[in-house]
Design a protein around this motif. Structure first.
Motif, PDB file in Angstrom:
ATOM      1  N   ARG A 199       0.829  -1.205   0.000  1.00  0.00           N
ATOM      2  CA  ARG A 199       0.000   0.000   0.000  1.00  0.00           C
ATOM      3  C   ARG A 199       0.865   1.258   0.000  1.00  0.00           C
ATOM      4  O   ARG A 199       0.596   2.220  -0.727  1.00  0.00           O
ATOM      5  N   SER A 200       1.913   1.249   0.802  1.00  0.00           N
ATOM      6  CA  SER A 200       2.796   2.416   0.851  1.00  0.00           C
ATOM      7  C   SER A 200       3.531   2.609  -0.471  1.00  0.00           C
ATOM      8  O   SER A 200       3.744   3.739  -0.920  1.00  0.00           O
ATOM      9  N   ALA A 201       3.947   1.504  -1.096  1.00  0.00           N
ATOM     10  CA  ALA A 201       4.645   1.598  -2.376  1.00  0.00           C
ATOM     11  C   ALA A 201       3.731   2.173  -3.455  1.00  0.00           C
ATOM     12  O   ALA A 201       4.137   3.023  -4.253  1.00  0.00           O
ATOM     13  N   LEU A 202       2.490   1.719  -3.481  1.00  0.00           N
ATOM     14  CA  LEU A 202       1.545   2.268  -4.454  1.00  0.00           C
ATOM     15  C   LEU A 202       1.309   3.754  -4.200  1.00  0.00           C
ATOM     16  O   LEU A 202       1.200   4.552  -5.141  1.00  0.00           O
ATOM     17  N   GLY A 203       1.247   4.136  -2.931  1.00  0.00           N
ATOM     18  CA  GLY A 203       1.072   5.544  -2.612  1.00  0.00           C
ATOM     19  C   GLY A 203       2.237   6.384  -3.085  1.00  0.00           C
ATOM     20  O   GLY A 203       2.051   7.497  -3.596  1.00  0.00           O
ATOM     21  N   ALA A 204       3.464   5.857  -2.935  1.00  0.00           N
ATOM     22  CA  ALA A 204       4.645   6.590  -3.380  1.00  0.00           C
ATOM     23  C   ALA A 204       4.648   6.742  -4.900  1.00  0.00           C
ATOM     24  O   ALA A 204       4.982   7.815  -5.427  1.00  0.00           O
ATOM     25  N   PHE A 205       4.260   5.697  -5.631  1.00  0.00           N
ATOM     26  CA  PHE A 205       4.204   5.795  -7.090  1.00  0.00           C
ATOM     27  C   PHE A 205       3.103   6.755  -7.528  1.00  0.00           C
ATOM     28  O   PHE A 205       3.278   7.516  -8.484  1.00  0.00           O
ATOM     29  N   ALA A 206       1.966   6.736  -6.849  1.00  0.00           N
ATOM     30  CA  ALA A 206       0.882   7.659  -7.187  1.00  0.00           C
ATOM     31  C   ALA A 206       1.307   9.105  -6.943  1.00  0.00           C
ATOM     32  O   ALA A 206       1.006  10.006  -7.735  1.00  0.00           O
ATOM     33  N   GLU A 207       2.027   9.335  -5.841  1.00  0.00           N
ATOM     34  CA  GLU A 207       2.492  10.689  -5.522  1.00  0.00           C
ATOM     35  C   GLU A 207       3.516  11.163  -6.534  1.00  0.00           C
ATOM     36  O   GLU A 207       3.519  12.324  -6.948  1.00  0.00           O
ATOM     37  N   ARG A 208       4.361  10.242  -6.960  1.00  0.00           N
ATOM     38  CA  ARG A 208       5.449  10.613  -7.865  1.00  0.00           C
ATOM     39  C   ARG A 208       4.954  10.861  -9.289  1.00  0.00           C
ATOM     40  O   ARG A 208       5.376  11.812  -9.950  1.00  0.00           O
ATOM     41  N   TYR A 209       4.017   9.997  -9.768  1.00  0.00           N
ATOM     42  CA  TYR A 209       3.655  10.037 -11.184  1.00  0.00           C
ATOM     43  C   TYR A 209       2.223  10.483 -11.457  1.00  0.00           C
ATOM     44  O   TYR A 209       1.839  10.667 -12.601  1.00  0.00           O
ATOM     45  N   ARG A 210       1.414  10.644 -10.422  1.00  0.00           N
ATOM     46  CA  ARG A 210       0.052  11.169 -10.553  1.00  0.00           C
ATOM     47  C   ARG A 210      -0.800  10.361 -11.521  1.00  0.00           C
ATOM     48  O   ARG A 210      -1.654  10.897 -12.221  1.00  0.00           O
ATOM     49  N   THR A 211      -0.555   9.057 -11.597  1.00  0.00           N
ATOM     50  CA  THR A 211      -1.350   8.177 -12.443  1.00  0.00           C
ATOM     51  C   THR A 211      -1.681   6.924 -11.655  1.00  0.00           C
ATOM     52  O   THR A 211      -1.201   6.717 -10.542  1.00  0.00           O
ATOM     53  N   ASP A 212      -2.513   6.041 -12.265  1.00  0.00           N
ATOM     54  CA  ASP A 212      -2.799   4.752 -11.652  1.00  0.00           C
ATOM     55  C   ASP A 212      -1.473   4.016 -11.465  1.00  0.00           C
ATOM     56  O   ASP A 212      -0.773   3.718 -12.444  1.00  0.00           O
ATOM     57  N   PRO A 213      -1.074   3.727 -10.235  1.00  0.00           N
ATOM     58  CA  PRO A 213       0.298   3.259 -10.000  1.00  0.00           C
ATOM     59  C   PRO A 213       0.529   1.773 -10.226  1.00  0.00           C
ATOM     60  O   PRO A 213       1.679   1.353 -10.276  1.00  0.00           O
ATOM     61  N   VAL A 214      -0.530   0.947 -10.322  1.00  0.00           N
ATOM     62  CA  VAL A 214      -0.320  -0.499 -10.326  1.00  0.00           C
ATOM     63  C   VAL A 214       0.513  -0.943 -11.517  1.00  0.00           C
ATOM     64  O   VAL A 214       1.516  -1.664 -11.372  1.00  0.00           O
ATOM     65  N   ASP A 215       0.138  -0.535 -12.733  1.00  0.00           N
ATOM     66  CA  ASP A 215       0.880  -0.953 -13.921  1.00  0.00           C
ATOM     67  C   ASP A 215       2.318  -0.442 -13.883  1.00  0.00           C
ATOM     68  O   ASP A 215       3.263  -1.165 -14.234  1.00  0.00           O
ATOM     69  N   ARG A 216       2.478   0.790 -13.455  1.00  0.00           N
ATOM     70  CA  ARG A 216       3.807   1.391 -13.442  1.00  0.00           C
ATOM     71  C   ARG A 216       4.713   0.688 -12.435  1.00  0.00           C
ATOM     72  O   ARG A 216       5.877   0.396 -12.705  1.00  0.00           O
TER      73      ARG A 216
END
Length: 401
Positions: free
Chosen positions: A314-331
């Protein structure tokens, strides 16, 4: 352009800090607030200016008094302003990152080039083995991605324990800090899951002995192993733990690391199994850091930062969402897949990304195995094997929890 033009903005910043701090009678606890506010109010560097400053400073005949000439913190550090009470430095970073550390000083820092994963940490002491060695629990309190312009305080002692993983190459940080804070001595590093070790930088004998161990690492591994074993048996516990942590980064093999940790743990029951867990974590982190030097893409580097800081799914997905402002799962799945081929020797295969998307999206492993195993293009046994390997990955398994 003359040297006065080069250093002028930082002299203005330094003089402003000095004036305001003097009005507070040089109270240590006032310095951080003053520094953070003035950094926030002034745009002293932009992303393009950091390397421009380096290129101009490289040909300047005169410098402000430089701090840390051995470049122990920064690649390199460039001191821009210096007094007997505080200094301002620009720290360049290429392939290094910081330990989880406290500060024996106060101040503030600002990201001026690149970006970093910033994590704050806490240590709850259970047993004090000696003045420089404590056993307890090191836990991450929070993480955030810092980008150009972000300012954070530098707090003394345990209040300011943190770590920075620099995501871009180069990164640069402007640091304003006091020379020292007597209330925050000695400065400690944390080693998850359970150790706090104070700096031995002031121990000239131990510093030289560690340098000699590095010499043996490159010239005679047999003598190195014997020297480590002898130290772990005979040295004081604080120095012996420092030698063990150094040996863990020398790639002497998992069997030797386990043996060495066991030798030291057997000397004092207060250390117990804590040392084995710490040693395994140091070895893992060293391998991830070695990989960082070969990985230049931003997204895999962020995954390495998340793994080093022990972030869960959950924290990793939050960090990717914060960094890239997109749906983080695929990235996130794509970046994890790239790293897995480099860390755990997993071969790229058709279902890997689909499995990663399922696990990172929160699908229970048993459901993922069942659903993908029913598809004719996949063999159920292969799906089960990949899922199991991911969950048990020593380097990235935490990201699936």
């Amino acid at each position: 352009m003359n040297q006065n033009d080069l250093w002028a903005p930082f002299k203005l910043l330094g003089d402003s800090i000095a004036s305001e701090w003097r009005a507070h009678d040089y109270a240590e606890d006032a310095f951080g607030d003053i520094s953070a506010r003035l950094l926030t109010e002034g745009a002293f560097l932009s992303e393009a200016d950091a390397l421009e400053l380096a290129s101009r400073a490289a040909v300047e005949p005169e410098f402000p008094v430089q701090v840390d000439l051995d470049a122990l913190f920064g690649q390199p550090p460039l001191t821009l302003y210096s007094t007997s009470r505080f200094h301002i430095s620009l720290l360049y970073w290429l392939d290094a990152t910081t330990s989880i550390h406290e500060h024996a000083f106060q101040g503030a820092f600002q990201v001026v080039c690149g970006s970093s994963l910033h994590s704050t940490w806490r240590f709850d002491e259970r047993t004090r083995v000696c003045g420089r060695l404590r056993v307890g629990s090191a836990t991450r309190q929070g993480s955030e991605v810092l980008t150009v312009g972000d300012v954070r305080p530098v707090l003394p002692g345990a209040r300011g324990a943190h770590a920075l993983f620099h995501l871009d190459e180069p990164s640069a940080t402007l640091v304003v800090r006091t020379r020292s804070d007597p209330s925050a001595q000695p400065q400690c590093d944390y080693y998850p899951p359970s150790l706090s070790v104070a700096s031995f930088a002031d121990d000239a004998s131990l510093t030289r002995r560690l340098q000699l161990l590095h010499l043996l690492r490159r010239t005679d591994e047999g003598r190195l192993r014997e020297a480590v074993r002898t130290t772990l048996c005979l040295d004081d516990l604080g120095s012996a733990v420092t030698v063990l942590l150094t040996a863990c980064r020398m790639e002497l093999g998992d069997a030797f690391t386990e043996e060495a940790a066991g030798m030291l743990a057997d000397r004092d029951e207060r250390l117990g199994k804590s040392l084995r867990g710490v040693a395994a974590r140091v070895v893992r982190d060293h391998r991830l850091m070695a990989l960082r030097r070969r990985v230049t893409a931003a997204e895999p580097r962020l995954v390495l930062a998340l793994a080093l800081n022990g972030l869960d799914r959950r924290s990793a997905l939050g960090a990717f969402a914060e960094r890239y402002r997109t749906d983080p799962v695929d990235r996130l799945a794509g970046a994890v897949g790239e790293l897995l081929t480099r860390t755990d020797g997993m071969e790229p295969c058709e279902p890997l990304l689909e499995i990663l998307r399922g696990l990172l999206g929160g699908l229970p492993p048993e459901s993922l195995v069942r659903d993908l195993g029913r598809r004719p293009e996949y063999r159920p046994r292969l799906i089960e094997k990949i899922v199991s390997a991911l969950l048990q990955s020593p380097s990235l398994g935490q990201l699936f929890q």
